[in-house]
Design a protein around this motif. Structure first.
Motif, PDB file in Angstrom:
ATOM      1  N   PRO A  46     -12.256   2.068   5.599  1.00  0.00           N
ATOM      2  CA  PRO A  46     -10.948   2.525   6.089  1.00  0.00           C
ATOM      3  C   PRO A  46     -10.533   3.870   5.497  1.00  0.00           C
ATOM      4  CG  PRO A  46     -10.680   0.614   4.662  1.00  0.00           C
ATOM      5  CD  PRO A  46     -12.144   0.800   4.870  1.00  0.00           C
ATOM      6  N   PHE A  47     -11.032   4.172   4.299  1.00  0.00           N
ATOM      7  CA  PHE A  47     -10.710   5.460   3.683  1.00  0.00           C
ATOM      8  C   PHE A  47     -11.477   6.597   4.359  1.00  0.00           C
ATOM      9  CE2 PHE A  47      -9.557   2.370   0.468  1.00  0.00           C
ATOM     10  CZ  PHE A  47      -8.333   2.846   0.042  1.00  0.00           C
ATOM     11  N   LEU A  48     -12.593   6.278   4.975  1.00  0.00           N
ATOM     12  CA  LEU A  48     -13.346   7.277   5.740  1.00  0.00           C
ATOM     13  C   LEU A  48     -12.798   7.419   7.163  1.00  0.00           C
ATOM     14  CD1 LEU A  48     -16.945   6.307   4.592  1.00  0.00           C
ATOM     15  CD2 LEU A  48     -15.654   8.354   3.929  1.00  0.00           C
ATOM     16  N   VAL A  49     -12.329   6.333   7.727  1.00  0.00           N
ATOM     17  CA  VAL A  49     -11.808   6.342   9.095  1.00  0.00           C
ATOM     18  C   VAL A  49     -10.441   7.026   9.173  1.00  0.00           C
ATOM     19  CG1 VAL A  49     -10.951   4.845  10.954  1.00  0.00           C
ATOM     20  CG2 VAL A  49     -13.127   4.336   9.848  1.00  0.00           C
ATOM     21  N   SER A  50      -9.598   6.829   8.169  1.00  0.00           N
ATOM     22  CA  SER A  50      -8.223   7.327   8.267  1.00  0.00           C
ATOM     23  C   SER A  50      -8.126   8.849   8.433  1.00  0.00           C
ATOM     24  CB  SER A  50      -7.361   6.828   7.110  1.00  0.00           C
ATOM     25  OG  SER A  50      -7.855   7.202   5.875  1.00  0.00           O
ATOM     26  N   PRO A  51      -8.890   9.693   7.733  1.00  0.00           N
ATOM     27  CA  PRO A  51      -8.773  11.135   7.994  1.00  0.00           C
ATOM     28  C   PRO A  51      -9.206  11.507   9.414  1.00  0.00           C
ATOM     29  CG  PRO A  51      -9.890  10.760   5.914  1.00  0.00           C
ATOM     30  CD  PRO A  51      -9.766   9.423   6.598  1.00  0.00           C
ATOM     31  N   TRP A  52     -10.240  10.853   9.908  1.00  0.00           N
ATOM     32  CA  TRP A  52     -10.685  11.105  11.280  1.00  0.00           C
ATOM     33  C   TRP A  52      -9.586  10.697  12.260  1.00  0.00           C
ATOM     34  CZ3 TRP A  52     -11.562   7.494  15.197  1.00  0.00           C
ATOM     35  CH2 TRP A  52     -12.136   8.012  16.359  1.00  0.00           C
ATOM     36  N   LEU A  53      -8.989   9.547  12.010  1.00  0.00           N
ATOM     37  CA  LEU A  53      -7.925   9.044  12.868  1.00  0.00           C
ATOM     38  C   LEU A  53      -6.688   9.942  12.813  1.00  0.00           C
ATOM     39  CD1 LEU A  53      -7.900   6.631  14.737  1.00  0.00           C
ATOM     40  CD2 LEU A  53      -6.890   5.272  12.909  1.00  0.00           C
ATOM     41  N   CYS A  54      -6.418  10.546  11.660  1.00  0.00           N
ATOM     42  CA  CYS A  54      -5.286  11.481  11.558  1.00  0.00           C
ATOM     43  C   CYS A  54      -5.445  12.641  12.530  1.00  0.00           C
ATOM     44  CB  CYS A  54      -5.154  12.024  10.138  1.00  0.00           C
ATOM     45  SG  CYS A  54      -4.525  10.821   8.958  1.00  0.00           S
ATOM     46  N   HIS A  55      -6.665  13.030  12.770  1.00  0.00           N
ATOM     47  CA  HIS A  55      -6.939  14.121  13.714  1.00  0.00           C
ATOM     48  C   HIS A  55      -6.896  13.632  15.167  1.00  0.00           C
ATOM     49  CE1 HIS A  55      -8.669  17.734  15.378  1.00  0.00           C
ATOM     50  NE2 HIS A  55      -9.641  17.030  15.908  1.00  0.00           N
ATOM     51  N   ARG A  56      -7.475  12.465  15.439  1.00  0.00           N
ATOM     52  CA  ARG A  56      -7.602  11.968  16.817  1.00  0.00           C
ATOM     53  C   ARG A  56      -6.334  11.274  17.314  1.00  0.00           C
ATOM     54  NH1 ARG A  56     -11.044  14.082  19.706  1.00  0.00           N
ATOM     55  NH2 ARG A  56     -11.362  12.209  20.883  1.00  0.00           N
ATOM     56  N   ARG A  57      -5.768  10.389  16.504  1.00  0.00           N
ATOM     57  CA  ARG A  57      -4.553   9.621  16.841  1.00  0.00           C
ATOM     58  C   ARG A  57      -3.647   9.666  15.623  1.00  0.00           C
ATOM     59  NH1 ARG A  57      -5.263   5.024  20.779  1.00  0.00           N
ATOM     60  NH2 ARG A  57      -3.045   5.076  20.390  1.00  0.00           N
ATOM     61  N   PRO A  58      -2.943  10.779  15.447  1.00  0.00           N
ATOM     62  CA  PRO A  58      -2.232  11.023  14.185  1.00  0.00           C
ATOM     63  C   PRO A  58      -1.335   9.884  13.710  1.00  0.00           C
ATOM     64  CG  PRO A  58      -2.141  12.968  15.560  1.00  0.00           C
ATOM     65  CD  PRO A  58      -2.772  11.879  16.380  1.00  0.00           C
ATOM     66  N   LYS A  59      -0.580   9.282  14.588  1.00  0.00           N
ATOM     67  CA  LYS A  59       0.346   8.240  14.144  1.00  0.00           C
ATOM     68  C   LYS A  59      -0.413   7.086  13.481  1.00  0.00           C
ATOM     69  CE  LYS A  59       3.915   7.330  16.718  1.00  0.00           C
ATOM     70  NZ  LYS A  59       4.830   6.808  17.736  1.00  0.00           N
ATOM     71  N   LEU A  60      -1.453   6.599  14.127  1.00  0.00           N
ATOM     72  CA  LEU A  60      -2.256   5.510  13.558  1.00  0.00           C
ATOM     73  C   LEU A  60      -3.000   5.959  12.305  1.00  0.00           C
ATOM     74  CD1 LEU A  60      -3.675   3.814  16.775  1.00  0.00           C
ATOM     75  CD2 LEU A  60      -1.790   3.045  15.320  1.00  0.00           C
ATOM     76  N   PHE A  66      -1.725   5.758   4.782  1.00  0.00           N
ATOM     77  CA  PHE A  66      -0.629   5.293   3.930  1.00  0.00           C
ATOM     78  C   PHE A  66      -0.897   3.877   3.430  1.00  0.00           C
ATOM     79  CE2 PHE A  66       3.284   2.872   3.441  1.00  0.00           C
ATOM     80  CZ  PHE A  66       3.944   3.627   2.490  1.00  0.00           C
ATOM     81  N   VAL A  67      -1.239   2.981   4.340  1.00  0.00           N
ATOM     82  CA  VAL A  67      -1.433   1.573   3.981  1.00  0.00           C
ATOM     83  C   VAL A  67      -2.618   1.412   3.031  1.00  0.00           C
ATOM     84  CG1 VAL A  67      -2.053  -0.689   4.915  1.00  0.00           C
ATOM     85  CG2 VAL A  67      -0.283   0.670   6.025  1.00  0.00           C
ATOM     86  N   CYS A  68      -3.722   2.091   3.296  1.00  0.00           N
ATOM     87  CA  CYS A  68      -4.888   1.966   2.406  1.00  0.00           C
ATOM     88  C   CYS A  68      -4.565   2.477   1.010  1.00  0.00           C
ATOM     89  CB  CYS A  68      -6.074   2.729   2.983  1.00  0.00           C
ATOM     90  SG  CYS A  68      -6.810   1.932   4.406  1.00  0.00           S
ATOM     91  N   GLY A  69      -3.930   3.638   0.937  1.00  0.00           N
ATOM     92  CA  GLY A  69      -3.559   4.176  -0.367  1.00  0.00           C
ATOM     93  C   GLY A  69      -2.583   3.271  -1.094  1.00  0.00           C
ATOM     94  N   ALA A  70      -1.558   2.810  -0.383  1.00  0.00           N
ATOM     95  CA  ALA A  70      -0.546   1.945  -0.997  1.00  0.00           C
ATOM     96  C   ALA A  70      -1.157   0.613  -1.423  1.00  0.00           C
ATOM     97  CB  ALA A  70       0.607   1.716  -0.018  1.00  0.00           C
ATOM     98  N   PHE A  71      -2.063   0.084  -0.612  1.00  0.00           N
ATOM     99  CA  PHE A  71      -2.700  -1.192  -0.955  1.00  0.00           C
ATOM    100  C   PHE A  71      -3.500  -1.067  -2.249  1.00  0.00           C
ATOM    101  CE2 PHE A  71      -6.149  -4.251  -0.879  1.00  0.00           C
ATOM    102  CZ  PHE A  71      -5.461  -5.438  -0.625  1.00  0.00           C
ATOM    103  N   TRP A  72      -4.274   0.016  -2.370  1.00  0.00           N
ATOM    104  CA  TRP A  72      -5.079   0.183  -3.579  1.00  0.00           C
ATOM    105  C   TRP A  72      -4.183   0.359  -4.798  1.00  0.00           C
ATOM    106  CZ3 TRP A  72      -6.149   3.395  -7.652  1.00  0.00           C
ATOM    107  CH2 TRP A  72      -7.287   3.079  -8.387  1.00  0.00           C
ATOM    108  N   ILE A  73      -3.134   1.151  -4.675  1.00  0.00           N
ATOM    109  CA  ILE A  73      -2.209   1.344  -5.796  1.00  0.00           C
ATOM    110  C   ILE A  73      -1.557   0.012  -6.169  1.00  0.00           C
ATOM    111  CG2 ILE A  73      -0.032   2.431  -6.502  1.00  0.00           C
ATOM    112  CD1 ILE A  73      -0.963   4.886  -4.802  1.00  0.00           C
ATOM    113  N   TRP A  74      -1.181  -0.771  -5.165  1.00  0.00           N
ATOM    114  CA  TRP A  74      -0.565  -2.072  -5.427  1.00  0.00           C
ATOM    115  C   TRP A  74      -1.521  -2.992  -6.179  1.00  0.00           C
ATOM    116  CZ3 TRP A  74      -1.336  -6.755  -2.180  1.00  0.00           C
ATOM    117  CH2 TRP A  74      -0.508  -7.817  -2.566  1.00  0.00           C
ATOM    118  N   THR A  75      -2.772  -3.088  -5.687  1.00  0.00           N
ATOM    119  CA  THR A  75      -3.715  -4.003  -6.329  1.00  0.00           C
ATOM    120  C   THR A  75      -4.153  -3.496  -7.700  1.00  0.00           C
ATOM    121  OG1 THR A  75      -5.604  -3.037  -5.163  1.00  0.00           O
ATOM    122  CG2 THR A  75      -4.583  -5.005  -4.181  1.00  0.00           C
ATOM    123  N   ALA A  76      -4.437  -2.216  -7.813  1.00  0.00           N
ATOM    124  CA  ALA A  76      -4.953  -1.668  -9.070  1.00  0.00           C
ATOM    125  C   ALA A  76      -3.861  -1.367 -10.096  1.00  0.00           C
ATOM    126  CB  ALA A  76      -5.761  -0.399  -8.798  1.00  0.00           C
TER     127      ALA A  76
END
Length: 171
Positions: A46-60, A66-76
């Motif tokens: 998901p960390f590799l997909v999200s930058p690509w998705l920011c370019h193709r479908r920015p909202k998603l 955001f969710v991947c980063g926040a999830f890792w910070i929450w767990t770690a």
């Protein structure tokens, strides 16, 4: 180039660099500990997909970053002491000039990368013209999907990590 478009490209570049930093941390961490190699390969997806998705479908893309980063910070940072322990290793390095646990020190660049994802995805989303109240529902679904994805890969590849979620999943 209009300023707004330039800012969008800059935030997308910052998301890409933040994601790359985090994936590099996953790779180096897996080098230290062979037992997490498969887990980290899946965790990187998901960390590799999200930058690509920011370019193709920015909202998603912004939501996923955001969710991947926040999830890792929450767990770690909140469910475990990994981030705190990483910063303790920085202090030890400054005081003693050596690091006893470089694998734990990796939490610091991991935190920087995931924090960058959170901040720059918020900036990117904020600049979108097509924001909608329904986006909050999409964000909730994204949180649920990312949570389930990580619980699944933990269950498959490192079941001992599920302990941090036992209060949520009843294990």
């Amino acid at each position: 180039m209009p300023t707004e478009k330039k800012l969008s490209r800059l935030s997308n570049l910052a998301i890409l660099l933040s994601a790359c930093l985090f994936v590099i941390v996953l790779i180096v961490s897996a080098w230290f500990d062979r037992s997490i190699r498969v887990l980290h390969a899946f965790e990187a997806l998901p960390f590799l997909v999200s930058p690509w998705l920011c370019h193709r479908r920015p909202k998603l893309g912004y939501m996923l970053a955001f969710v991947c980063g926040a999830f890792w910070i929450w767990t770690a940072g909140f469910l475990t002491t990994f981030i705190r322990n990483g910063f303790e290793r920085v202090i030890i390095f400054i005081q003693a000039g050596t690091v006893d646990r470089p694998d734990i020190l990796l939490a610091v660049p991991g935190f920087i990368g995931t924090f960058g994802l959170v901040v720059f995805s918020l900036i990117g989303y904020w600049k979108l013209d097509n924001k909608d109240r329904k986006d909050f529902l999409i964000l909730i679904v994204m949180f649920a999907a990312v949570f389930l994805f990580f619980v699944l890969i933990f269950a498959l590849f490192m079941p001992q990590y599920l302990g941090m979620f036992k209060w949520m999943i009843g294990r």
